[in-house]
Motif scaffolding. Structure first.
Motif, mmCIF file in Angstrom:
data_model
loop_
_atom_site.group_PDB
_atom_site.id
_atom_site.type_symbol
_atom_site.label_atom_id
_atom_site.label_comp_id
_atom_site.label_asym_id
_atom_site.label_seq_id
_atom_site.Cartn_x
_atom_site.Cartn_y
_atom_site.Cartn_z
ATOM 1 N N ARG A 194 36.791 -5.990 81.967
ATOM 2 C CA ARG A 194 38.146 -6.357 82.352
ATOM 3 C C ARG A 194 38.216 -6.595 83.845
ATOM 4 N NH1 ARG A 194 42.020 -4.448 84.509
ATOM 5 N NH2 ARG A 194 44.059 -3.767 84.098
ATOM 6 N N ASP A 195 38.924 -7.633 84.232
ATOM 7 C CA ASP A 195 39.112 -7.952 85.643
ATOM 8 C C ASP A 195 40.007 -6.878 86.265
ATOM 9 O OD1 ASP A 195 39.561 -8.997 88.145
ATOM 10 O OD2 ASP A 195 40.431 -10.878 87.444
ATOM 11 N N PRO A 196 39.521 -6.125 87.260
ATOM 12 C CA PRO A 196 40.320 -5.038 87.825
ATOM 13 C C PRO A 196 41.516 -5.519 88.638
ATOM 14 C CG PRO A 196 38.284 -5.290 89.049
ATOM 15 C CD PRO A 196 38.203 -6.212 87.867
ATOM 16 N N THR A 197 41.581 -6.800 88.962
ATOM 17 C CA THR A 197 42.717 -7.303 89.741
ATOM 18 C C THR A 197 43.873 -7.751 88.865
ATOM 19 O OG1 THR A 197 41.805 -9.550 89.781
ATOM 20 C CG2 THR A 197 41.183 -8.079 91.589
ATOM 21 N N LYS A 198 43.655 -7.827 87.535
ATOM 22 C CA LYS A 198 44.723 -8.226 86.626
ATOM 23 C C LYS A 198 45.584 -7.021 86.284
ATOM 24 C CE LYS A 198 42.602 -12.141 84.298
ATOM 25 N NZ LYS A 198 42.179 -12.681 82.997
#
Length: 112
Positions: A28-32
């Motif tokens: 998972r993209d941690p910035t989303k």
């Protein structure tokens, strides 16, 4: 023998890159923003009539109550409810509720 070695290396390379791609797809993209169950991600605000008595100041014949970080005097209304009594450590409202200070502030354990 060279073709067998190169084809084995090619297969190993392809397997490793496919494995990395599959693994990267699950990350998972941690910035989303976080996952949601379809509900709004906004912080819920309390719309009920919850009141917190922060402090009371009494001097001579005047009394002030700080409720939800706002200053009120006897007879004023807080969230549509009239203040009918301001005591030393509590406030009585016209709808029958009684707001009291935190137990730790008004109760002095060990002091007689």
């Amino acid at each position: 023998m060279l073709p067998k070695k190169s084809s084995a290396l090619l297969i190993a390379f392809l397997c490793s890159t496919l494995g990395l791609n599959l693994n990267a797809a699950t990350l998972r993209d941690p910035t989303k923003p976080g996952y949601s169950s379809g509900k709004s991600a906004s912080v819920k605000t309390t719309t009920n009539k919850s009141l917190v008595l922060n402090s009371i100041v009494k001097k001579d014949n005047s009394a002030y109550a700080v409720i939800n970080n706002q200053i009120f005097t006897l007879g004023e209304s807080v969230k549509g409810v009239k203040i009918v009594h301001i005591g030393i450590d509590s406030v009585s409202l016209a709808d029958g509720r009684k707001l009291t200070m935190f137990q730790a502030i008004t109760d002095f354990k060990g002091h007689n």
